[in-house]
Design an enzyme around this catalytic site. Structure first.
Site, PDB file in Angstrom:
ATOM      1  CB  CYS A  73      50.738  13.436 -57.675  1.00  0.00           C
ATOM      2  SG  CYS A  73      49.683  13.107 -59.113  1.00  0.00           S
ATOM      3  CD  GLU A 128      43.177  12.052 -65.581  1.00  0.00           C
ATOM      4  OE1 GLU A 128      42.446  12.061 -66.575  1.00  0.00           O
ATOM      5  OE2 GLU A 128      43.907  13.020 -65.263  1.00  0.00           O
ATOM      6  CB  CYS A 147      53.129  16.777 -64.841  1.00  0.00           C
ATOM      7  SG  CYS A 147      53.258  14.991 -64.786  1.00  0.00           S
ATOM      8  CG  HIS A 189      46.085  13.788 -61.237  1.00  0.00           C
ATOM      9  ND1 HIS A 189      47.163  14.052 -62.040  1.00  0.00           N
ATOM     10  CD2 HIS A 189      45.100  13.360 -62.074  1.00  0.00           C
ATOM     11  CE1 HIS A 189      46.845  13.799 -63.304  1.00  0.00           C
ATOM     12  NE2 HIS A 189      45.602  13.366 -63.348  1.00  0.00           N
ATOM     13  CG  ASP A 237      49.060  16.861 -65.223  1.00  0.00           C
ATOM     14  OD1 ASP A 237      50.102  16.343 -64.788  1.00  0.00           O
ATOM     15  OD2 ASP A 237      47.927  16.474 -64.868  1.00  0.00           O
ATOM     16  CB  SER A 238      49.926  12.831 -67.194  1.00  0.00           C
ATOM     17  OG  SER A 238      49.348  12.904 -65.907  1.00  0.00           O
TER      18      SER A 238
HETATM   19  N1  DGL Z   1      49.754  14.844 -62.307  1.00  0.00           N
HETATM   20  C1  DGL Z   1      50.921  14.101 -62.470  1.00  0.00           C
HETATM   21  C2  DGL Z   1      51.957  14.355 -61.402  1.00  0.00           C
HETATM   22  O1  DGL Z   1      51.958  15.426 -60.842  1.00  0.00           O
HETATM   23  C3  DGL Z   1      50.970  12.723 -62.987  1.00  0.00           C
HETATM   24  C4  DGL Z   1      49.951  11.723 -62.711  1.00  0.00           C
HETATM   25  C5  DGL Z   1      50.156  10.527 -63.598  1.00  0.00           C
HETATM   26  O2  DGL Z   1      50.013  10.681 -64.809  1.00  0.00           O
HETATM   27  O3  DGL Z   1      50.474   9.455 -63.079  1.00  0.00           O
HETATM   28  O4  DGL Z   1      52.788  13.542 -61.142  1.00  0.00           O
END
Ligand code: DGL
Length: 269
Positions: free
Chosen positions: A186, A153, A74, A188, A11-12
Site C-alpha cells: 500500500c 491520513e 495506489c 501509504h 492515489d486515494s
Molecule cells: N494508497 C492506497 C494503496 O496503495 C490505498 C489506501 C486506501 O485508500 O485504502 O492501496
C-alpha cells in the site's frame, strides 16, 4: 508528440506521494501532476465497483491535462482497475504491484515473502499472482492492515502510540518465521516505514514498490522515446486533492522535499 506533457499520478490520498517523490528523484526533468482522492479515502475497504468508478473519475480529470503517461500510485486501484485502464487508455499505464513483486524477488533469500496491504489488495491476491508468475516456488503470506491508512491520513501516525497499532497489525509475522522480505503493498505504508522496521527488526527487509516503479516509468519513456528533452529549469509537481490540504501540506514539505510544489483542492465530477 509533445514531450513536455506531464505524467499523471493518482492515489486515494497522500500515499502516492511516496511514489511521486521517487519519480521526481529519478526523472527530475519530467513534469508531474498528482491527484489524491482524500475525500473518499480509504479505497481499501470500499466495494470493487466504487473503487473502479472513483479511479475512472480521477483518470478522467487528469486526462484534461493531456498527460503522456498514467502512474497508478495506489495498490488497491492497481489490483482492481489496471487491466481496464491499460485496455482503454491511449497512453501507457503503469501500476505499482508488478514493480513491487520484482523488488521483493530481488531481495528475498528464503523465498518466503510477506505482503501487507489494504483489504481489497490482499483479497485480490494480486501480489501472489505477480510473484508466482515470475517464480512459482515462492511461499507468500498476505495480511490486511486496515488501521494503517486512517492512522496516516489523519496525521495520528506522528503520535507516540502509533507504534502500538503497527505492532498489533504485524503480529501475523510471528506465525511465519521464514519470511525475510515484507512488501509494503500500500503506497501509504512507506510513510510509517520507520515504525514498521522498528517492529519487524533487522531480520526482515521491508520494501515498497516506489524505486522499481520509477525504473519501469523510465524504461517506458525510453521505449517510446518520450523523455522530456527540454533543457528548462526543473518544474515542481502540481498536487491536487479532493479533501483536506492539512496532511498533504505537512508531508510534502517536511517529508518529501516538495516544498514548492503547488497544492490545490478540487472537486471531481
Ligand atoms: N494508497 C492506497 C494503496 O496503495 C490505498 C489506501 C486506501 O485508500 O485504502 O492501496
Amino acid at each position: 508528440m509533445n514531450l513536455e506533457r506531464p505524467i499523471g499520478v493518482i492515489d486515494s490520498g497522500v500515499g502516492g506521494l511516496t511514489v511521486l517523490h521517487e519519480l521526481k528523484r529519478q526523472l527530475p526533468k519530467e513534469k508531474f501532476i498528482y491527484l489524491g482522492d482524500t475525500l473518499r479515502c480509504p479505497y481499501g475497504s470500499k466495494q470493487e465497483n466504487e473503487v473502479i468508478q472513483y479511479t475512472w473519475e480521477m483518470v478522467t480529470h487528469l486526462l484534461t491535462f493531456d498527460i503522456k503517461m498514467l502512474v497508478i500510485a495506489c495498490n488497491t486501484a492497481t489490483a482492481l482497475v489496471i487491466n481496464q485502464l491499460q485496455e482503454q487508455l491511449p497512453i501507457p499505464v503503469v501500476g505499482v504491484i508488478e514493480p513491487g513483486a520484482r523488488a521483493a524477488i530481488k531481495a528475498t533469500k528464503s523465498n518466503h515473502i510477506g505482503i501487507i496491504g489494504t483489504e481489497n489488495t490482499i483479497r485480490s491476491q494480486a501480489y501472489e499472482k505477480a510473484l508466482k508468475c515470475i517464480n512459482p516456488n515462492l511461499t507468500t503470506n498476505g495480511q490486511a492492515c486496515p488501521k494503517f491508512v486512517p492512522l496516516i491520513e489523519s496525521g495520528r501516525f506522528m503520535e507516540p502510540d502509533a507504534i502500538d497499532v503497527v505492532s498489533e497489525s504485524l503480529g501475523f509475522l510471528n506465525d511465519h518465521p521464514k519470511i525475510d522480505t515484507l512488501i509494503l503493498g500500500c503506497t501509504h505504508y512507506p510513510i510509517i516505514q520507520p515504525l514498521i522496521e522498528q517492529v519487524v527488526g533487522d531480520q526482515i527487509t521491508v520494501l515498497s514498490s516506489a524505486i522499481e516503479t520509477g525504473l519501469e516509468v523510465s524504461t517506458i519513456l525510453t521505449f517510446h522515446n518520450s523523455y522530456n528533452s527540454q533543457d528548462h529549469q526543473q518544474e515542481e509537481p502540481v498536487i491536487l486533492t479532493t479533501g483536506s490540504l492539512h496532511v498533504f501540506q505537512h508531508l510534502k514539505e517536511e517529508i518529501f522535499q516538495l516544498k514548492s510544489a503547488s497544492l490545490k483542492q478540487i472537486t471531481l465530477a
